[in-house]
Write an enzyme that holds these catalytic residues in place. Structure first.
Site, PDB file in Angstrom:
ATOM      1  N   GLU A  29       0.827  -1.202   0.000  1.00 13.38           N
ATOM      2  CA  GLU A  29       0.000   0.000   0.000  1.00 13.38           C
ATOM      3  C   GLU A  29       0.866   1.259   0.000  1.00 13.38           C
ATOM      4  O   GLU A  29       1.648   1.482   0.925  1.00 13.38           O
ATOM      5  CB  GLU A  29      -0.920  -0.015   1.222  1.00 13.38           C
ATOM      6  CG  GLU A  29      -1.902  -1.181   1.189  1.00 13.38           C
ATOM      7  CD  GLU A  29      -2.533  -1.444   2.546  1.00 13.38           C
ATOM      8  OE1 GLU A  29      -2.376  -0.600   3.457  1.00 13.38           O
ATOM      9  OE2 GLU A  29      -3.185  -2.496   2.695  1.00 13.38           O
ATOM     10  N   GLU A  60      -4.778  -6.580   2.514  1.00 14.97           N
ATOM     11  CA  GLU A  60      -3.590  -7.273   3.012  1.00 14.97           C
ATOM     12  C   GLU A  60      -3.573  -8.751   2.636  1.00 14.97           C
ATOM     13  O   GLU A  60      -2.513  -9.302   2.300  1.00 14.97           O
ATOM     14  CB  GLU A  60      -3.482  -7.107   4.532  1.00 14.97           C
ATOM     15  CG  GLU A  60      -3.083  -5.716   4.984  1.00 14.97           C
ATOM     16  CD  GLU A  60      -4.212  -4.708   4.886  1.00 14.97           C
ATOM     17  OE1 GLU A  60      -3.921  -3.492   4.854  1.00 14.97           O
ATOM     18  OE2 GLU A  60      -5.390  -5.134   4.834  1.00 14.97           O
ATOM     19  N   ALA A  84       1.994  -3.015  11.279  1.00 12.52           N
ATOM     20  CA  ALA A  84       1.837  -4.401  11.710  1.00 12.52           C
ATOM     21  C   ALA A  84       0.406  -4.693  12.142  1.00 12.52           C
ATOM     22  O   ALA A  84      -0.083  -5.812  11.992  1.00 12.52           O
ATOM     23  CB  ALA A  84       2.802  -4.709  12.857  1.00 12.52           C
ATOM     24  N   ASP A  85      -0.292  -3.692  12.635  1.00 18.64           N
ATOM     25  CA  ASP A  85      -1.687  -3.840  13.068  1.00 18.64           C
ATOM     26  C   ASP A  85      -2.611  -4.257  11.927  1.00 18.64           C
ATOM     27  O   ASP A  85      -3.707  -4.786  12.170  1.00 18.64           O
ATOM     28  CB  ASP A  85      -2.200  -2.518  13.642  1.00 18.64           C
ATOM     29  CG  ASP A  85      -1.235  -1.870  14.612  1.00 18.64           C
ATOM     30  OD1 ASP A  85      -0.083  -1.611  14.194  1.00 18.64           O
ATOM     31  OD2 ASP A  85      -1.621  -1.612  15.756  1.00 18.64           O
ATOM     32  N   HIS A 129      -2.380   1.352  15.317  1.00 21.58           N
ATOM     33  CA  HIS A 129      -1.131   1.682  14.635  1.00 21.58           C
ATOM     34  C   HIS A 129       0.084   1.456  15.534  1.00 21.58           C
ATOM     35  O   HIS A 129       1.154   1.985  15.253  1.00 21.58           O
ATOM     36  CB  HIS A 129      -1.132   3.150  14.177  1.00 21.58           C
ATOM     37  CG  HIS A 129      -2.198   3.496  13.198  1.00 21.58           C
ATOM     38  ND1 HIS A 129      -3.486   3.757  13.588  1.00 21.58           N
ATOM     39  CD2 HIS A 129      -2.177   3.607  11.846  1.00 21.58           C
ATOM     40  CE1 HIS A 129      -4.223   4.034  12.517  1.00 21.58           C
ATOM     41  NE2 HIS A 129      -3.439   3.948  11.457  1.00 21.58           N
TER      42      HIS A 129
END
Length: 337
Positions: A29, A60, A84-85, A129
């Site tokens: 992204e 994702e 990573a979230d 985040h």
């Protein structure tokens, strides 16, 4: 040698890998035209074209699923999950497809992909985040998990990860992108441009996966840490005047048990530090590993210093983090044991 931030070192690693092997492709992204939300891929699309560095939809599972397919056709994808979230929709693709590709195909296919993810807090990003999900990956056979703590390691570990024939989860502590922290401040203590660990060779080099680094030698106790917590542990040791040996794990899976065991057998005491929540965090695995191999050398129980067992608290971000004061109390506890 050049002085680089971690962002610049990661960008340089991408550049060298893409120049070295045309099979290396980069996508995710906003990583193409914009160069990534943290600018780790800036300039790559302009240099290598939109066929090798391109933007993906906000999907994702689609990003990772496409990368798995690319691996089967001989490419080496390096994909970025913006935070990573955001990786949870892709978790099934990571666990059920990428991690198992080699074994379910009896070695006919490998999955030489790298999944980069900015991890941890420190930017006031709130609950979506700021997470540290490393333990969700270290439990999965077939994956490797890497957490660099400085620009040189970030470059060398990323290039080693790209060379690796199996999938690598590459977690980048956001608080370390521009400089190290000591746990007392909401900004870098010093820029990597003015820090010796910002010295990075501009040539192609690798740092081997599965090898920890002793950042500070000592004999009173052993500290096991990774990412941002390496610097917080150093600050705590210096403030407390404790002769602590601080080990930067660098790779969580495979784990460098040899270096860990040698240190704990020397010091007889161990403190484990990580930013993620305590229950079922990676620190539990570290404690178990030390207990199994060093039980008769331990002079006191192992102590963990971690984040709280709560959803990420936006308003209390700096209280949530293990800071020097909490770590100094842990040092006192194991030294009194």
């Amino acid at each position: 040698m050049a002085r680089m931030t971690m962002i610049e070192a990661i960008r340089n690693a991408h550049d060298l890998a893409m120049d070295r092997e045309k099979q290396v492709v980069v996508f995710g992204e906003d990583v193409g035209y914009f160069g990534g939300v943290f600018r780790c891929t800036a300039g790559l699309q302009k240099k290598y074209g939109s066929n090798r560095c391109f933007d993906a939809p906000i999907s994702e599972n689609g990003i990772v699923g496409a990368a798995v397919g690319m691996c089967a056709y001989g490419l080496k994808p390096v994909v970025e999950i913006q935070f990573a979230d955001y990786m949870y929709p892709a978790y099934d693709q990571i666990v059920s497809e990428a991690a198992r590709m080699r074994h379910r195909s009896a070695g006919q296919f490998t999955c030489p992909m790298v999944i980069r993810m900015p991890t941890g807090g420190g930017i006031f990003g709130g609950q979506t985040h700021s997470q540290s999900p490393e333990a969700l990956f270290t439990h999965v056979a077939g994956l490797k998990v890497v957490v660099p703590s400085n620009p040189r390691d970030a470059k060398g570990l990323l290039l080693a990860s790209i060379e690796d024939p199996d999938p690598v989860i590459f977690l980048e502590p956001k608080r370390l992108y521009n400089g190290p922290f000591d746990g007392h401040h909401d900004r870098p203590v010093v820029s990597w441009k003015n820090h010796e660990l910002g010295d990075v060779s501009e040539d192609y080099f690798t740092v081997p996966l599965g090898k920890a680094k002793i950042r500070r030698e000592g004999s009173a106790l052993t500290v096991l840490a990774y990412g941002t917590m390496v610097y917080v542990a150093q600050a705590a040791a210096e403030e407390a005047g404790v002769d602590a040996e601080i080990i930067d794990l660098r790779t969580l899976l495979p784990l460098d048990l040899e270096t860990i065991e040698a240190s704990v057998r020397k010091t007889g005491r161990c403190v484990v530090i990580h930013e993620a929540t305590k229950t079922s965090g990676f620190g539990a695995e570290l404690c178990a590993a030390v207990q199994e191999s060093c039980f008769y050398h331990l002079e006191a129980p192992i102590v963990r210093v971690t984040g709280w067992d709560t959803p990420y608290p936006h308003a209390q971000e700096w209280t949530y983090f293990p800071g020097p004061e909490r770590i100094k109390r842990a040092f006192a506890q194991v030294l009194e044991g």
